[in-house]
Write an enzyme that holds these catalytic residues in place. Sequence first.
Site, PDB file in Angstrom:
ATOM      1  CB  SER A  75      15.204  -0.936  13.760  1.00  0.00           C
ATOM      2  OG  SER A  75      13.802  -0.738  13.653  1.00  0.00           O
ATOM      3  CG  PHE A  76      12.443   2.137  11.315  1.00  0.00           C
ATOM      4  CD1 PHE A  76      13.163   1.422  10.366  1.00  0.00           C
ATOM      5  CD2 PHE A  76      11.213   1.663  11.701  1.00  0.00           C
ATOM      6  CE1 PHE A  76      12.649   0.273   9.807  1.00  0.00           C
ATOM      7  CE2 PHE A  76      10.687   0.513  11.143  1.00  0.00           C
ATOM      8  CZ  PHE A  76      11.410  -0.191  10.194  1.00  0.00           C
ATOM      9  CG  ASP A  84       6.863  -2.536  17.088  1.00  0.00           C
ATOM     10  OD1 ASP A  84       6.996  -3.630  17.663  1.00  0.00           O
ATOM     11  OD2 ASP A  84       7.797  -1.739  16.937  1.00  0.00           O
TER      12      ASP A  84
END
Length: 637
Positions: free
Chosen positions: A309-310, A434
């Site tokens: 996502s980043f 995470d």
Amino acid sequence: MGIIPTTFGKFQKIQVLGLGGNKLSGEIPASIGNLTQLFALELGENKFEGTIPPTIVNCQNLQYLNISQNNLNGSIPQQLFGPSSLQLIFLDLSHNSFTGKLPFKVGSLKNVYGLDVSNNNLSGEIPTSIGNCLILETLYLQGNSFEGSLPSSIASLKGLQELDVSQNNLSGSIPKGIEKLPFLEYLNISFNNFEGEVPTEGVFKNTSIISLIGNTKLCGGISKLQLPKCPLSIMKPRKSIGFKLVVVVSIVIFFFLFSSFLVLFWMKRSKKKLPSMVSTIGLLPNVSYKELYQATSRFSPSNLIGYGSFGAVYKGALGQEERLVAIKVLNLQHKRASKSFMAECNALRNIRHRNLVKILTCCSSMDYNGNQFKALVFEFMTNGSLDIWLHPERDNKNQSSNLSLLQRLNIAIDVASAIDYLHNHSAQPIIHCDLKPSNNLLDNDMVAHVSDFGLARLLPATDDCSQKQSSTIGIKGSIGYAAPEYGMGGEASTEGDVYSYGIFLLEMFLRKRPTDEMFKDGLNLHNFAKMALPKRLVQIVDPILLPREVEETQTTTLAREYNNENEIQTDEETLDIVNLCHIDANLNKCLVSVLEIGLACSMESPKERMNMEEVTREMHLIKNAFLGSKIRRGGLI
């Protein structure tokens, strides 16, 4: 009786060779180096003579080596250690006639948990590099001619359980750090020349597990040791003390003035210069956008090895040496990407652990279009992420069958050790937030390295590592791995990482993602494993971990049972399958124990979960018990 035939070198696929206690004689043949798939070599309790053949370094898969109680001589081969060394986890050279020094490169045995060179003719000093063997649990050096002091680096062996250096020529004081070793349960330093005060904490509190006899110059310690009191320091004349006091005060004043000057100079300079993210990392020099652009062949899709996502991760060859690196390019269109960049830099700049991915440098610059550009550069992991080994795509050449039970145990311990370090042993406690298979990378030796600290939280450096810290709104982590309390707005915590590790452990040994489509209507990976243990282990565990004759059983039966109001109604056919699936008792015990740890870590209530220090210790015990039973029985891993 007899010798080892040289024809043994033709059995190149053999994994375990157990010839212990057979009164074999002659030399260990050089052809042993042809057994490149050899995992365990047991030659103890024989009558072998000569030296250890240098060709043994060709057995690059060798992890267990026992050649104790023979008549071997010469020096311990350097080939056992060093850059091209074997990845040994157990080495027993005891009760032979080896001479010379214990090589300094013994510290390169990063994975060894048992080392025994006792009862030889070794001399010189005990290498300080022994402190680099961080996983070491048993260290036996007794019955040699070691001299000098006992290295203080032994205090770095936090998992050490047994230490015997008796019957040597060691001298000096007992290192104070030994009393802080949390798991040390046997210490023998008898019949040496140690002197000075005996510590009073840790293992030194229990006289039944320590031996100090034969050291006539020791003093102090607890009263049960009945040692003489240590002499008081002789006071110097008052005039000498006064003179020293004047000198000390003068030095303090000088350093105060000098420090003040430096502070003023730094403050004045910092106003003229903007803070640099690169300088906060304090690692290698920063790289430019141009260098990264060229290293990745213009960020070619062919070099893309992952994305999230980043941002995206590219493989690159950096510098004149064309060093392989992984380059994480942030997607700055994402509103939290810059914050992720800062979090990862702050988390990684001051931590060092063999099971954490190593950051080399970073880049905060502008691209050729004038847009802001941020990237992190890491060491490259040749075997990719654990996720692609557990769940390979159909066109992927990697086969999950290559990931053996031993490799999974090692990876589980690697990851547990890294998280334990982050929570309990880094300068500032860190919550990863995470943890999942795709964020665990495997190097060329299949050693796991925890990566992706984009969501990491830093905790205050206090004794209470479970202290919470506020964070951004939303679930902290990935769906399926994030702790349930995060979904209800709970703050990031070490217990949240433990939950993620529990799910990670279950996934690795069941080869089922927590987001698998079978998990619905209240059934999840935790419950799925819980209701199958211990009797129906073979129905849920990854079939690759079972003997070949045990066929894969369908797991849909368990899902159907759970969804039927939790009424377990197993039909006769299923019972027949389970009864036929007889597996080795030690294999069964190992798998059940691992899955039970996964369940204990992934409990719904944070207070009921294990802590990572306890998890690491238990995983080591499970692995050692399993491997010990296999070696004794001469079985295959």
